[in-house]
Design an enzyme around this catalytic site. Structure first.
Site, PDB file in Angstrom:
ATOM      1  N   MET A  27       0.835  -1.198   0.000  1.00  0.00           N
ATOM      2  CA  MET A  27       0.000   0.000   0.000  1.00  0.00           C
ATOM      3  C   MET A  27       0.875   1.256   0.000  1.00  0.00           C
ATOM      4  SD  MET A  27      -3.532  -0.730   2.019  1.00  0.00           S
ATOM      5  CE  MET A  27      -2.923  -0.495   3.672  1.00  0.00           C
ATOM      6  N   ALA A  29       4.046   3.851   1.077  1.00  0.00           N
ATOM      7  CA  ALA A  29       4.745   4.268   2.302  1.00  0.00           C
ATOM      8  C   ALA A  29       5.841   3.253   2.607  1.00  0.00           C
ATOM      9  CB  ALA A  29       3.776   4.437   3.461  1.00  0.00           C
ATOM     10  N   HIS A  34       9.673  -3.446   3.307  1.00  0.00           N
ATOM     11  CA  HIS A  34       9.277  -3.658   1.916  1.00  0.00           C
ATOM     12  C   HIS A  34      10.493  -3.947   1.038  1.00  0.00           C
ATOM     13  CE1 HIS A  34       5.852  -1.038   3.371  1.00  0.00           C
ATOM     14  NE2 HIS A  34       5.196  -2.048   2.853  1.00  0.00           N
ATOM     15  N   GLY A 144       4.971 -10.311   3.902  1.00  0.00           N
ATOM     16  CA  GLY A 144       5.724 -10.281   5.149  1.00  0.00           C
ATOM     17  C   GLY A 144       5.082 -11.109   6.243  1.00  0.00           C
ATOM     18  N   SER A 182       6.786  -0.678  10.256  1.00  0.00           N
ATOM     19  CA  SER A 182       5.417  -0.531   9.779  1.00  0.00           C
ATOM     20  C   SER A 182       5.264   0.852   9.174  1.00  0.00           C
ATOM     21  CB  SER A 182       4.429  -0.700  10.934  1.00  0.00           C
ATOM     22  OG  SER A 182       3.122  -0.310  10.540  1.00  0.00           O
ATOM     23  N   SER A 183       4.466   0.951   8.124  1.00  0.00           N
ATOM     24  CA  SER A 183       4.194   2.269   7.544  1.00  0.00           C
ATOM     25  C   SER A 183       3.519   3.180   8.554  1.00  0.00           C
ATOM     26  CB  SER A 183       3.311   2.120   6.300  1.00  0.00           C
ATOM     27  OG  SER A 183       3.977   1.369   5.306  1.00  0.00           O
TER      28      SER A 183
END
Length: 273
Positions: A27, A29, A34, A144, A182-183
């Site tokens: 998604m 960010a 990532h 993940g 985490s974003s």
């Protein structure tokens, strides 16, 4: 090779490779977690496709869809640096017909644990992942382990619907002090950032115990001592997300979720008994 950015289905179709394709759904960010997924994907395929799409179907009415971080330019820089071949960044109108009626159901497992706190969330996740599988046509997709229930449900979807996609889980990436990347971490104030470490401490405390009952008690005690109110602290089967009995033998997921300030965080660790 220059990064190709496809904003619609026609652009994606033009960019698709005839070789083995690995998909990394995101998604946006993007962060080091990532990047790790992209690196795994690079070892598994001839072409790596990263999707960047903030999926409205997986957000509840009171959740953070409108404020979810959108950092498209820096996301493209990360993808280019990691040797990604194609970024697929569609609009919501391109992904979903205005008269859409059909969605996937995550079933009983989708209503457990995280799904009990966020009703319908996993229906939205599976619907968008299925659409991405159909549009991109990958042979392998990388997700993940941090989103352990999502990973389990996607594997179940692939098995139940006989999809020709290999699902690979990649390890959670953490900051040096243990906080899972985490974003949503960018929402944390400095004080919240320190309080958020209670989640990884709870997992560490639980993982040091030898029985399921002791694991749960240690994790719950660590969160309680921190002052955080947990949405859940569960010890579950990694394939079904059903709670394990005290005489369980095998690998289990210790999963926690709590709100830190205004930010809700999740984390988990695998434990072998």
């Amino acid at each position: 090779m220059e990064l190709i950015v496809a904003h619609d289905r026609a652009g994606l179709e033009k960019a698709r490779s005839s070789g083995r394709v690995a998909l990394v759904p995101t998604m946006g960010a993007l962060h080091e977690g990532h990047r790790s997924l992209m690196r795994v994907a690079r070892t598994l395929a001839d072409q790596v496709v990263v999707s960047i799409f903030v999926n409205p179907l997986q957000f509840g009415p009171a959740e953070d869809f409108s404020r979810y971080p959108r950092t498209f330019d820096s996301d493209l820089d990360i993808c280019a640096a990691e040797g990604v071949d194609v970024v697929f960044a569609p609009s919501a109108d391109d992904m979903y017909r205005p008269d859409r009626q059909v969605s996937l159901s995550a079933g009983r497992m989708g209503a457990m644990v995280e799904g009990a706190v966020r009703p319908g969330h996993f229906d939205g996740v599976l619907t968008v992942v299925m659409k991405l599988f159909n549009l991109v046509g990958p042979q392998v997709a990388v997700f993940g382990q941090k989103d352990a229930q999502q990973l389990a449900l996607i594997r179940r979807m692939v098995a139940d619907l006989d999809l020709p996609v290999e699902v690979v889980g990649a390890p959670t990436v953490r900051e040096p002090d243990g906080l899972a990347l985490s974003s949503r971490n960018r929402y944390l104030t400095p004080d919240d950032r320190q309080r958020a470490l209670a989640l990884s401490r709870a997992l560490h405390a639980g993982a040091a115990r030898l029985s399921p009952a002791a694991v749960r008690a240690a994790a719950e005690g660590e969160l309680a001592a921190s002052g955080l109110v947990a949405d859940y602290v569960v010890l579950v089967d990694p394939a079904t997300f059903a709670e394990i009995p005290d005489d369980f033998r095998g690998e289990a997921v210790l999963a926690v979720a709590a709100k830190v300030g205004t930010t809700r965080l999740i984390d988990n660790v695998l434990i072998a008994f």
